[in-house]
Write a protein that holds these residues in place. Sequence first.
Motif, PDB file in Angstrom:
ATOM      1  N   GLN A   1       1.678  38.004 -18.343  1.00 16.00           N
ATOM      2  CA  GLN A   1       1.809  38.272 -19.771  1.00 16.00           C
ATOM      3  C   GLN A   1       0.460  38.700 -20.330  1.00 16.00           C
ATOM      4  O   GLN A   1      -0.551  38.072 -20.049  1.00 16.00           O
ATOM      5  CB  GLN A   1       2.304  37.008 -20.509  1.00 16.00           C
ATOM      6  N   VAL A   2       0.458  39.779 -21.098  1.00 15.86           N
ATOM      7  CA  VAL A   2      -0.762  40.306 -21.692  1.00 15.86           C
ATOM      8  C   VAL A   2      -0.570  40.387 -23.207  1.00 15.86           C
ATOM      9  O   VAL A   2       0.450  40.873 -23.682  1.00 15.86           O
ATOM     10  CB  VAL A   2      -1.093  41.706 -21.143  1.00 15.86           C
ATOM     11  N   GLN A   3      -1.553  39.895 -23.941  1.00 18.76           N
ATOM     12  CA  GLN A   3      -1.541  40.009 -25.402  1.00 18.76           C
ATOM     13  C   GLN A   3      -2.826  40.664 -25.868  1.00 18.76           C
ATOM     14  O   GLN A   3      -3.906  40.349 -25.366  1.00 18.76           O
ATOM     15  CB  GLN A   3      -1.379  38.638 -26.052  1.00 18.76           C
ATOM     16  N   LEU A   4      -2.694  41.563 -26.815  1.00 22.42           N
ATOM     17  CA  LEU A   4      -3.834  42.279 -27.365  1.00 22.42           C
ATOM     18  C   LEU A   4      -3.858  42.063 -28.877  1.00 22.42           C
ATOM     19  O   LEU A   4      -2.831  42.228 -29.541  1.00 22.42           O
ATOM     20  CB  LEU A   4      -3.724  43.778 -27.082  1.00 22.42           C
ATOM     21  N   VAL A   5      -5.019  41.734 -29.404  1.00 23.40           N
ATOM     22  CA  VAL A   5      -5.152  41.521 -30.844  1.00 23.40           C
ATOM     23  C   VAL A   5      -6.320  42.346 -31.351  1.00 23.40           C
ATOM     24  O   VAL A   5      -7.476  42.086 -30.991  1.00 23.40           O
ATOM     25  CB  VAL A   5      -5.360  40.037 -31.183  1.00 23.40           C
ATOM     26  N   GLU A   6      -6.005  43.351 -32.180  1.00 26.76           N
ATOM     27  CA  GLU A   6      -7.043  44.199 -32.754  1.00 26.76           C
ATOM     28  C   GLU A   6      -7.503  43.644 -34.093  1.00 26.76           C
ATOM     29  O   GLU A   6      -6.755  42.968 -34.800  1.00 26.76           O
ATOM     30  CB  GLU A   6      -6.536  45.634 -32.988  1.00 26.76           C
ATOM     31  N   SER A   7      -8.732  43.982 -34.444  1.00 26.27           N
ATOM     32  CA  SER A   7      -9.277  43.639 -35.750  1.00 26.27           C
ATOM     33  C   SER A   7     -10.412  44.598 -36.068  1.00 26.27           C
ATOM     34  O   SER A   7     -10.844  45.377 -35.219  1.00 26.27           O
ATOM     35  CB  SER A   7      -9.783  42.194 -35.777  1.00 26.27           C
ATOM     36  N   GLY A   8     -10.896  44.542 -37.317  1.00 27.68           N
ATOM     37  CA  GLY A   8     -12.053  45.342 -37.687  1.00 27.68           C
ATOM     38  C   GLY A   8     -11.743  46.552 -38.538  1.00 27.68           C
ATOM     39  O   GLY A   8     -12.662  47.229 -39.012  1.00 27.68           O
ATOM     40  N   GLY A   9     -10.468  46.849 -38.733  1.00 27.58           N
ATOM     41  CA  GLY A   9     -10.131  47.988 -39.576  1.00 27.58           C
ATOM     42  C   GLY A   9     -10.471  47.710 -41.025  1.00 27.58           C
ATOM     43  O   GLY A   9     -10.814  46.587 -41.411  1.00 27.58           O
ATOM     44  N   GLY A  10     -10.393  48.756 -41.849  1.00 26.36           N
ATOM     45  CA  GLY A  10     -10.686  48.603 -43.257  1.00 26.36           C
ATOM     46  C   GLY A  10     -10.778  49.951 -43.936  1.00 26.36           C
ATOM     47  O   GLY A  10     -10.416  50.979 -43.357  1.00 26.36           O
ATOM     48  N   SER A  11     -11.263  49.929 -45.167  1.00 27.64           N
ATOM     49  CA  SER A  11     -11.426  51.142 -45.958  1.00 27.64           C
ATOM     50  C   SER A  11     -12.901  51.433 -46.139  1.00 27.64           C
ATOM     51  O   SER A  11     -13.662  50.544 -46.542  1.00 27.64           O
ATOM     52  CB  SER A  11     -10.756  50.968 -47.326  1.00 27.64           C
ATOM     53  N   VAL A  12     -13.301  52.663 -45.838  1.00 25.37           N
ATOM     54  CA  VAL A  12     -14.700  53.068 -45.969  1.00 25.37           C
ATOM     55  C   VAL A  12     -14.767  54.452 -46.583  1.00 25.37           C
ATOM     56  O   VAL A  12     -13.787  55.211 -46.573  1.00 25.37           O
ATOM     57  CB  VAL A  12     -15.428  53.071 -44.603  1.00 25.37           C
ATOM     58  N   LEU A  13     -15.937  54.787 -47.081  1.00 24.05           N
ATOM     59  CA  LEU A  13     -16.175  56.131 -47.570  1.00 24.05           C
ATOM     60  C   LEU A  13     -16.570  57.040 -46.420  1.00 24.05           C
ATOM     61  O   LEU A  13     -17.077  56.583 -45.377  1.00 24.05           O
ATOM     62  CB  LEU A  13     -17.293  56.125 -48.618  1.00 24.05           C
ATOM     63  N   VAL A  23      -9.169  41.914 -28.571  1.00 18.92           N
ATOM     64  CA  VAL A  23      -9.278  40.773 -27.674  1.00 18.92           C
ATOM     65  C   VAL A  23      -8.066  40.746 -26.749  1.00 18.92           C
ATOM     66  O   VAL A  23      -6.926  40.809 -27.209  1.00 18.92           O
ATOM     67  CB  VAL A  23      -9.381  39.458 -28.458  1.00 18.92           C
ATOM     68  N   VAL A  24      -8.332  40.639 -25.462  1.00 21.45           N
ATOM     69  CA  VAL A  24      -7.282  40.661 -24.448  1.00 21.45           C
ATOM     70  C   VAL A  24      -7.053  39.260 -23.901  1.00 21.45           C
ATOM     71  O   VAL A  24      -8.004  38.595 -23.484  1.00 21.45           O
ATOM     72  CB  VAL A  24      -7.662  41.593 -23.289  1.00 21.45           C
ATOM     73  N   SER A  25      -5.805  38.840 -23.914  1.00 21.92           N
ATOM     74  CA  SER A  25      -5.423  37.585 -23.274  1.00 21.92           C
ATOM     75  C   SER A  25      -4.423  37.916 -22.177  1.00 21.92           C
ATOM     76  O   SER A  25      -3.398  38.534 -22.441  1.00 21.92           O
ATOM     77  CB  SER A  25      -4.778  36.637 -24.288  1.00 21.92           C
ATOM     78  N   SER A  26      -4.755  37.507 -20.941  1.00 21.31           N
ATOM     79  CA  SER A  26      -3.886  37.846 -19.828  1.00 21.31           C
ATOM     80  C   SER A  26      -3.896  36.730 -18.808  1.00 21.31           C
ATOM     81  O   SER A  26      -4.951  36.167 -18.511  1.00 21.31           O
ATOM     82  CB  SER A  26      -4.342  39.147 -19.182  1.00 21.31           C
ATOM     83  N   ASP A  27      -2.718  36.430 -18.273  1.00 19.10           N
ATOM     84  CA  ASP A  27      -2.637  35.459 -17.187  1.00 19.10           C
ATOM     85  C   ASP A  27      -2.440  36.153 -15.847  1.00 19.10           C
ATOM     86  O   ASP A  27      -2.098  35.512 -14.852  1.00 19.10           O
ATOM     87  CB  ASP A  27      -1.506  34.452 -17.442  1.00 19.10           C
ATOM     88  N   THR A  28      -2.669  37.479 -15.857  1.00 16.00           N
ATOM     89  CA  THR A  28      -2.504  38.276 -14.648  1.00 16.00           C
ATOM     90  C   THR A  28      -3.807  38.963 -14.313  1.00 16.00           C
ATOM     91  O   THR A  28      -4.403  39.611 -15.179  1.00 16.00           O
ATOM     92  CB  THR A  28      -1.419  39.341 -14.846  1.00 16.00           C
TER      93      THR A  28
END
Length: 123
Positions: A1-13, A23-28
């Motif tokens: 099982q693999v889980q991916l969680v993105e972050s860091g987006g936003g609004s900029v000029l 961030v990757v979480s994997s048991d494989t």
Amino acid sequence: QVQLVESGGGSVLAGGSLRLSCVVSSDTYCTSDMSWYRQPVGKEREFVSRIDSDGSASYADSVKGRFTVSQDNAVNTLYLHMNSLQPDDTAMYYCQFRCLYYSGGSLVGDTYWGQGTQVTVSS
């Protein structure tokens, strides 16, 4: 099982910078590569950047010289450093993880996606 969680987006000029994280979480354990894709509203998802299993990086022509992909294996995190952002960079950004293996003599991959993080660049 693999889980991916993105972050860091936003609004900029326009001209601004952001750093996306995945961030990757994997048991494989497997040979893998990781990529960033993006999808503007109403358009197809498109390739942005990849780090191959040997550590080499590649970029779409539209982001070369402005974006840098990196990874920190100690914390299982893929980054996308985005500089000189332009309104055309506005999109939902997705992280992709591929677990690679050979099948029938061809290299194939089990593909996993994160939920995405929105980047909005205004002029």
